[in-house]
Every structure is written in C-alpha cells, then in structure tokens.
Design an enzyme around this catalytic site. Structure first.
Site, mmCIF file in Angstrom:
data_model
loop_
_atom_site.group_PDB
_atom_site.id
_atom_site.type_symbol
_atom_site.label_atom_id
_atom_site.label_comp_id
_atom_site.label_asym_id
_atom_site.label_seq_id
_atom_site.Cartn_x
_atom_site.Cartn_y
_atom_site.Cartn_z
ATOM 1 N N GLN A 104 1.043 -1.249 -0.028
ATOM 2 C CA GLN A 104 0.135 -0.082 0.042
ATOM 3 C C GLN A 104 0.903 1.340 -0.012
ATOM 4 O OE1 GLN A 104 -1.733 -1.817 3.717
ATOM 5 N NE2 GLN A 104 -3.642 -0.909 2.663
ATOM 6 N N HIS A 122 -1.254 1.275 -4.555
ATOM 7 C CA HIS A 122 -1.582 2.494 -4.517
ATOM 8 C C HIS A 122 -0.758 3.437 -5.376
ATOM 9 C CE1 HIS A 122 -3.849 1.957 -0.206
ATOM 10 N NE2 HIS A 122 -4.623 1.640 -1.247
#
Ligand SMILES: [Zn+2]
Length: 259
Positions: A104, A122
């Site tokens: 992430q 992300h």
C-alpha cells in the site's frame, strides 16, 4: 518478544505478503496517521484526494514533490530487504511462481530493495503520468522534486499527475487483478506494518481465510487498537524489520515435497 514462529516458505504454495506504512518507518518515512505522522489527517485527505487535484493541482504537486524528495532520500531497511530476499530465494528454486508482494506504500522502497513480483496497490510517488485518460503516455520514473507550475504532458498538454491512487479513485485494474489472482490460491497470507483496516486491502484477510490460508498479522500495534476485525489466525507484535528476518530468516524458498 518470545513465542515467534519460525516459518519456512518452502512449506507453502502461493504466499502473499501485504505491506503498509510500518515497513517504511525504519527508513525514515513516517506513517501518515498517529502522533508522529508526517501530515495530519486533514492535510492527508486534502492532498491525497482527486477533487483537490482538480481544484488545486499545484498544491497537490507541492505536497507530492515533498513526499518524493523524502522517498528518494530514504534507503530500504531490513524489512524491504528480507522480502526481496525471500522472493529471490523462491525464484532461484522454482522460477518465482507462488510469491506475491502487494504494498500500500507509494515510496518505491520495495522496488529499490529488489522486489520484482511487486504490486504497488496505490501506485508510486516516484512515477508521473498524464491526467488525461485517453492520452496514452506511459507512466514514467520521475525524480523531479520541485517546480513553479503544474507540469504539462509532452504529448497532449494536459496536466501531469503523480502516479498514485488518489482518494476517490478506484484501484487500477491490473493491480486489483494481480492481488485477486494471488489471493485465489493463497496458502499463507502475511500482513506487515499495516492495520489492514482500510478497504479494499481489509478484504484480503477475509478472502485468504475463506481460501483456508494461514493468516498472520505483524505490526507494532494490536489490530484491535487500530479498529481491525481481528480475523487473522495469528498476530505477532513488533517492528517489521525485526519480525520478518526472525520469522522467515531460515526459509529456503522452494516448495518441499511433503505438503
Ligand atoms: Zn497526455
């Protein structure tokens, strides 16, 4: 910190590691949230939201140029290095199949440590792409950390943007599918340095458990304190850069015949 298991990845088929801010703390990238956070929640939400990029693209760029500068000045730590080593060991033994790392984080440190089977869920603050979805300019590595105006696309003239997933945007199709593929055959799921409380990543542990995988939570704080569901089978508290080498340090990488 007693009672840590010693886990040999060779005992598992598909393994999936999910990492979050906690793996980069030892590199000097502080987590967003909490008392030592780099930005408070209000600033984070503001500069990480697609609506802000539309209304104040230069403000968003200034924030991300600073983030990029911090990331480029940082160095991978033993948590990043252990995950890269585990992947390399498996690749040498069996062609790299069955190892997935979903992060992430947008700091690019896993890639710099040598991880290849990497899904940047992300995106990455170290890449830039065009904001015009029909332009076709490929995302590219970008080390620029300052500017006086919003950079423009050399192909279509639209504003360029950091290649991150802003709040208000969906996870890119390729990343979503790669994570789903790894989850679909997952035998060991390990969340490291992430509360795993924010969807869609929060759904990973549930999917892994449904698949019958061993599920492990490694983080500084108990998941309950972070508002998590506690649906992991095992939890070990500590720093990512200490836990990972101690738990997985003896792994040989290849799958044994006894499974
Ligand atoms: Zn363009």
């Amino acid at each position: 910190m007693g009672g840590l298991p010693r886990i040999d990845l060779a005992a598992y088929g598909q393994v999936l590691f999910l990492t979050g801010a906690g793996v980069s703390v030892a590199s000097g990238i502080r987590p967003y949230r909490g008392p030592d956070g780099l930005w408070n929640d209000e600033e984070l939400v503001r500069y990480a939201h697609i609506e802000t990029f539309r209304s104040d693209p230069l403000g968003v760029w200034r924030h991300w140029w600073k983030m990029r500068e911090l990331a480029l000045a940082a160095r991978p730590n033993p948590a990043h290095e252990e995950l890269a080593r585990l992947e390399a060991a498996r690749r040498e033994a069996g062609g790299g199949a069955g190892f997935a790392l979903v992060t992430q984080n947008v700091d690019g440190l896993h890639a710099r440590a040598g991880s290849r089977e990497l899904v940047e869920y992300h995106g990455s603050a170290l890449r830039t792409r065009c904001s015009n979805p029909s332009c076709g300019l490929p995302a590219y590595e970008d080390g620029s950390c300052a500017g006086e105006e919003v950079p423009a696309c050399p192909r279509c003239g639209a504003p360029l943007r950091p290649d991150i997933v802003f709040f208000g945007e969906p996870i890119p199709e390729g990343a979503r599918r790669a994570a789903e593929a790894a989850l679909g055959s997952c035998e060991l799921f390990v969340a490291v340095g992430t509360s795993a409380t924010v969807y869609p990543a929060a759904g990973f542990v549930e999917a892994a458990r449904r698949r019958g995988a061993r599920t492990i939570y490694l983080n500084l704080q108990p998941i309950e304190a972070l508002g998590g569901s506690g649906s992991f089978g095992e939890a070990y508290l500590g720093r990512a850069e200490e836990l990972l080498p101690r738990i997985f340090g003896g792994s040989r990488g290849e799958r044994s015949g006894r499974a």
